[in-house]
Write a protein that holds these residues in place. Structure first.
Motif, PDB file in Angstrom:
ATOM      1  N   MET A 120     -21.212  -7.755   7.268  1.00 11.17           N
ATOM      2  CA  MET A 120     -20.653  -6.606   6.552  1.00 11.17           C
ATOM      3  C   MET A 120     -19.409  -6.999   5.780  1.00 11.17           C
ATOM      4  SD  MET A 120     -20.072  -2.779   8.083  1.00 11.17           S
ATOM      5  CE  MET A 120     -19.741  -1.390   6.975  1.00 11.17           C
ATOM      6  N   ALA A 121     -19.239  -6.391   4.617  1.00  6.75           N
ATOM      7  CA  ALA A 121     -18.071  -6.656   3.783  1.00  6.75           C
ATOM      8  C   ALA A 121     -16.817  -6.043   4.396  1.00  6.75           C
ATOM      9  CB  ALA A 121     -18.299  -6.080   2.379  1.00  6.75           C
ATOM     10  N   GLU A 122     -15.708  -6.776   4.296  1.00  8.10           N
ATOM     11  CA  GLU A 122     -14.413  -6.239   4.711  1.00  8.10           C
ATOM     12  C   GLU A 122     -14.053  -5.049   3.833  1.00  8.10           C
ATOM     13  OE1 GLU A 122     -11.983 -10.241   6.137  1.00  8.10           O
ATOM     14  OE2 GLU A 122     -11.919  -9.601   4.049  1.00  8.10           O
ATOM     15  N   GLY A 123     -13.326  -4.112   4.404  1.00  9.70           N
ATOM     16  CA  GLY A 123     -12.905  -2.954   3.634  1.00  9.70           C
ATOM     17  C   GLY A 123     -12.976  -1.693   4.463  1.00  9.70           C
ATOM     18  N   LYS A 124     -12.588  -0.594   3.862  1.00  8.90           N
ATOM     19  CA  LYS A 124     -12.584   0.700   4.560  1.00  8.90           C
ATOM     20  C   LYS A 124     -13.970   1.336   4.477  1.00  8.90           C
ATOM     21  CE  LYS A 124      -7.646   1.471   3.875  1.00  8.90           C
ATOM     22  NZ  LYS A 124      -6.577   2.369   3.335  1.00  8.90           N
ATOM     23  N   PHE A 125     -14.946   0.632   5.056  1.00 10.92           N
ATOM     24  CA  PHE A 125     -16.327   1.085   5.029  1.00 10.92           C
ATOM     25  C   PHE A 125     -16.751   1.579   6.406  1.00 10.92           C
ATOM     26  CE2 PHE A 125     -16.391  -2.502   1.813  1.00 10.92           C
ATOM     27  CZ  PHE A 125     -16.300  -1.655   0.716  1.00 10.92           C
ATOM     28  N   ILE A 126     -17.743   2.465   6.415  1.00  7.73           N
ATOM     29  CA  ILE A 126     -18.244   3.000   7.682  1.00  7.73           C
ATOM     30  C   ILE A 126     -19.742   2.701   7.824  1.00  7.73           C
ATOM     31  CG2 ILE A 126     -16.496   4.781   8.038  1.00  7.73           C
ATOM     32  CD1 ILE A 126     -19.844   5.837   6.690  1.00  7.73           C
ATOM     33  N   ILE A 127     -20.146   2.632   9.095  1.00  2.00           N
ATOM     34  CA  ILE A 127     -21.542   2.383   9.408  1.00  2.00           C
ATOM     35  C   ILE A 127     -21.861   3.088  10.729  1.00  2.00           C
ATOM     36  CG2 ILE A 127     -20.988   0.194  10.580  1.00  2.00           C
ATOM     37  CD1 ILE A 127     -23.714  -0.880   9.592  1.00  2.00           C
ATOM     38  N   GLY A 128     -23.086   3.543  10.874  1.00  2.00           N
ATOM     39  CA  GLY A 128     -23.485   4.215  12.101  1.00  2.00           C
ATOM     40  C   GLY A 128     -24.538   5.264  11.817  1.00  2.00           C
ATOM     41  N   LEU A 129     -24.955   5.953  12.869  1.00  2.00           N
ATOM     42  CA  LEU A 129     -25.996   6.976  12.749  1.00  2.00           C
ATOM     43  C   LEU A 129     -25.378   8.344  13.031  1.00  2.00           C
ATOM     44  CD1 LEU A 129     -28.994   5.170  14.525  1.00  2.00           C
ATOM     45  CD2 LEU A 129     -28.430   5.250  12.088  1.00  2.00           C
ATOM     46  N   ASN A 130     -25.288   9.158  12.003  1.00  2.00           N
ATOM     47  CA  ASN A 130     -24.639  10.465  12.115  1.00  2.00           C
ATOM     48  C   ASN A 130     -25.605  11.619  11.875  1.00  2.00           C
ATOM     49  OD1 ASN A 130     -24.860   9.690   9.385  1.00  2.00           O
ATOM     50  ND2 ASN A 130     -23.193  11.052   8.773  1.00  2.00           N
ATOM     51  N   GLU A 131     -26.860  11.450  12.285  1.00  2.00           N
ATOM     52  CA  GLU A 131     -27.873  12.469  12.029  1.00  2.00           C
ATOM     53  C   GLU A 131     -27.575  13.798  12.718  1.00  2.00           C
ATOM     54  OE1 GLU A 131     -29.889   8.765  10.749  1.00  2.00           O
ATOM     55  OE2 GLU A 131     -28.440   9.324  12.291  1.00  2.00           O
ATOM     56  N   VAL A 132     -27.103  13.752  13.971  1.00  2.00           N
ATOM     57  CA  VAL A 132     -26.899  14.997  14.730  1.00  2.00           C
ATOM     58  C   VAL A 132     -25.912  15.941  14.039  1.00  2.00           C
ATOM     59  CG1 VAL A 132     -26.008  15.951  16.897  1.00  2.00           C
ATOM     60  CG2 VAL A 132     -27.655  14.073  16.948  1.00  2.00           C
ATOM     61  N   PRO A 133     -24.724  15.486  13.589  1.00  2.00           N
ATOM     62  CA  PRO A 133     -23.822  16.401  12.880  1.00  2.00           C
ATOM     63  C   PRO A 133     -24.408  16.938  11.573  1.00  2.00           C
ATOM     64  CG  PRO A 133     -22.637  14.473  13.644  1.00  2.00           C
ATOM     65  CD  PRO A 133     -24.084  14.175  13.846  1.00  2.00           C
ATOM     66  N   VAL A 134     -25.369  16.218  10.996  1.00  2.00           N
ATOM     67  CA  VAL A 134     -26.006  16.665   9.753  1.00  2.00           C
ATOM     68  C   VAL A 134     -27.084  17.711  10.033  1.00  2.00           C
ATOM     69  CG1 VAL A 134     -27.386  15.855   7.766  1.00  2.00           C
ATOM     70  CG2 VAL A 134     -25.480  14.487   8.598  1.00  2.00           C
ATOM     71  N   GLY A 135     -27.487  17.837  11.304  1.00  2.00           N
ATOM     72  CA  GLY A 135     -28.516  18.807  11.655  1.00  2.00           C
ATOM     73  C   GLY A 135     -29.910  18.223  11.725  1.00  2.00           C
ATOM     74  N   ILE A 136     -30.003  16.891  11.756  1.00  2.00           N
ATOM     75  CA  ILE A 136     -31.302  16.212  11.818  1.00  2.00           C
ATOM     76  C   ILE A 136     -31.515  15.690  13.235  1.00  2.00           C
ATOM     77  CG2 ILE A 136     -32.661  14.260  10.960  1.00  2.00           C
ATOM     78  CD1 ILE A 136     -31.112  14.497   8.321  1.00  2.00           C
ATOM     79  N   ILE A 137     -32.636  16.062  13.850  1.00  2.00           N
ATOM     80  CA  ILE A 137     -32.957  15.575  15.186  1.00  2.00           C
ATOM     81  C   ILE A 137     -33.259  14.082  15.108  1.00  2.00           C
ATOM     82  CG2 ILE A 137     -34.638  15.698  17.072  1.00  2.00           C
ATOM     83  CD1 ILE A 137     -34.948  18.677  16.464  1.00  2.00           C
ATOM     84  N   VAL A 138     -32.658  13.320  16.006  1.00  2.00           N
ATOM     85  CA  VAL A 138     -32.845  11.868  16.006  1.00  2.00           C
ATOM     86  C   VAL A 138     -34.248  11.529  16.515  1.00  2.00           C
ATOM     87  CG1 VAL A 138     -32.048   9.670  16.943  1.00  2.00           C
ATOM     88  CG2 VAL A 138     -30.388  11.479  16.398  1.00  2.00           C
ATOM     89  N   PRO A 139     -35.055  10.810  15.720  1.00  2.00           N
ATOM     90  CA  PRO A 139     -36.367  10.380  16.207  1.00  2.00           C
ATOM     91  C   PRO A 139     -36.224   9.421  17.379  1.00  2.00           C
ATOM     92  CG  PRO A 139     -36.179  10.126  13.811  1.00  2.00           C
ATOM     93  CD  PRO A 139     -34.809  10.401  14.329  1.00  2.00           C
ATOM     94  N   GLU A 140     -37.123   9.521  18.331  1.00  2.00           N
ATOM     95  CA  GLU A 140     -37.077   8.651  19.499  1.00  2.00           C
ATOM     96  C   GLU A 140     -37.115   7.179  19.095  1.00  2.00           C
ATOM     97  OE1 GLU A 140     -39.608   7.828  23.636  1.00  2.00           O
ATOM     98  OE2 GLU A 140     -40.163   9.471  22.295  1.00  2.00           O
ATOM     99  N   SER A 141     -37.902   6.873  18.070  1.00  2.00           N
ATOM    100  CA  SER A 141     -38.025   5.478  17.625  1.00  2.00           C
ATOM    101  C   SER A 141     -36.687   4.929  17.137  1.00  2.00           C
ATOM    102  CB  SER A 141     -39.071   5.367  16.522  1.00  2.00           C
ATOM    103  OG  SER A 141     -38.750   6.217  15.435  1.00  2.00           O
TER     104      SER A 141
END
Length: 255
Positions: A120-141
């Motif tokens: 990953m490039a240095e910098g003020k970048f973000i990464i991760g899975l934020n589906e739940v706050p968006v209202g999307i159910i996380v697939p089991e897979s």
């Protein structure tokens, strides 16, 4: 190809996502990624694949602005195709490295998780899975894919809170493997790729598939039952309201 670019040099394919400012993922990008990855898989002259984005963004994830307006059949097809793309990436036998050139939340993070190594490039970048706050159910897979790298306890906690991490947090949790200067990211990915492709090809590939066997079973399971509650939630008033707010905020940002 309208949403991706491919450059092949010294038996290494560099596949660059190239859609708008943030590489937001829509149905066209899913289809083009799927086709190109399969082409690279079947081309014996290509030894490995580097997946990257553009300065500032690997991929901002799903194009919520476009997906919000999909009808019921189109959004269902999109999810089936996206999860099928994940299966194709997880089952990709050749070395695959993510050169994460900037922000990589949600769907962008999913693509990176399919790879063997993430820089990953240095910098003020973000990464991760934020589906739940968006209202999307996380697939089991997707939980299984996250767990493969982070372990179940961290994947469980991070998914339920929709945790997005900066580069140092991502490095310390094992979500990414290396942080480099943005100008050096492709060079670092090529250097790592050489350590893989100099090894005996069949031995390396079969070992990879052996270690991913259980993961592949989980991500390639029939998604029909899993998608029913996901799609029902997608059309619920609460999720539509969340998505409308997110879209309004996105549309107010400068291009």
């Amino acid at each position: 190809m309208n949403t991706i670019k491919v450059n092949i040099k010294d038996k290494i394919a560099v596949l660059s996502m190239n859609r708008g400012r943030s590489n937001a993922i829509n149905a066209e990008m899913v289809a083009e990624l799927h086709q190109m990855v399969r082409n690279i898989e079947n081309d014996d002259s290509i030894a490995g694949l580097i997946l990257t984005g553009k300065d500032g963004f690997f991929s901002a994830g799903l194009d919520l602005i476009e997906l919000f307006n999909y009808d019921e059949e189109t959004i269902k097809s999109f999810w089936i195709d996206f999860l099928d793309l994940v299966t194709t990436l997880v089952s990709f036998k050749k070395p695959m490295i993510a050169a994460i050139s900037g922000h990589s939340p949600a769907g962008g993070c999913v693509l990176a998780l399919c790879c063997d190594y993430r820089i990953m490039a240095e910098g003020k970048f973000i990464i991760g899975l934020n589906e739940v706050p968006v209202g999307i159910i996380v697939p089991e897979s997707i939980f299984h894919l996250y767990s493969f790298w982070l372990g179940e306890p961290n994947a469980y906690r991070f998914l339920l809170e929709g945790k997005l991490m900066n580069t140092q947090q991502a490095l310390s949790t094992g979500l990414i493997d290396e942080v480099v200067n943005p100008e050096s990211i492709l060079h670092a990915a090529e250097r790592k790729m050489l350590t893989y492709i100099q090894l005996e090809r069949n031995t390396w590939q079969q070992s990879k598939m052996n270690m991913r066997a259980e993961l592949l079973k989980k991500v390639s399971a029939d998604p029909t039952e899993m998608l029913r509650p996901m799609l029902a939630q997608w059309w619920s008033a609460s999720t539509r309201s969340i998505l409308k707010t997110i879209i309004q905020n996105l549309q107010q940002k400068p291009a």
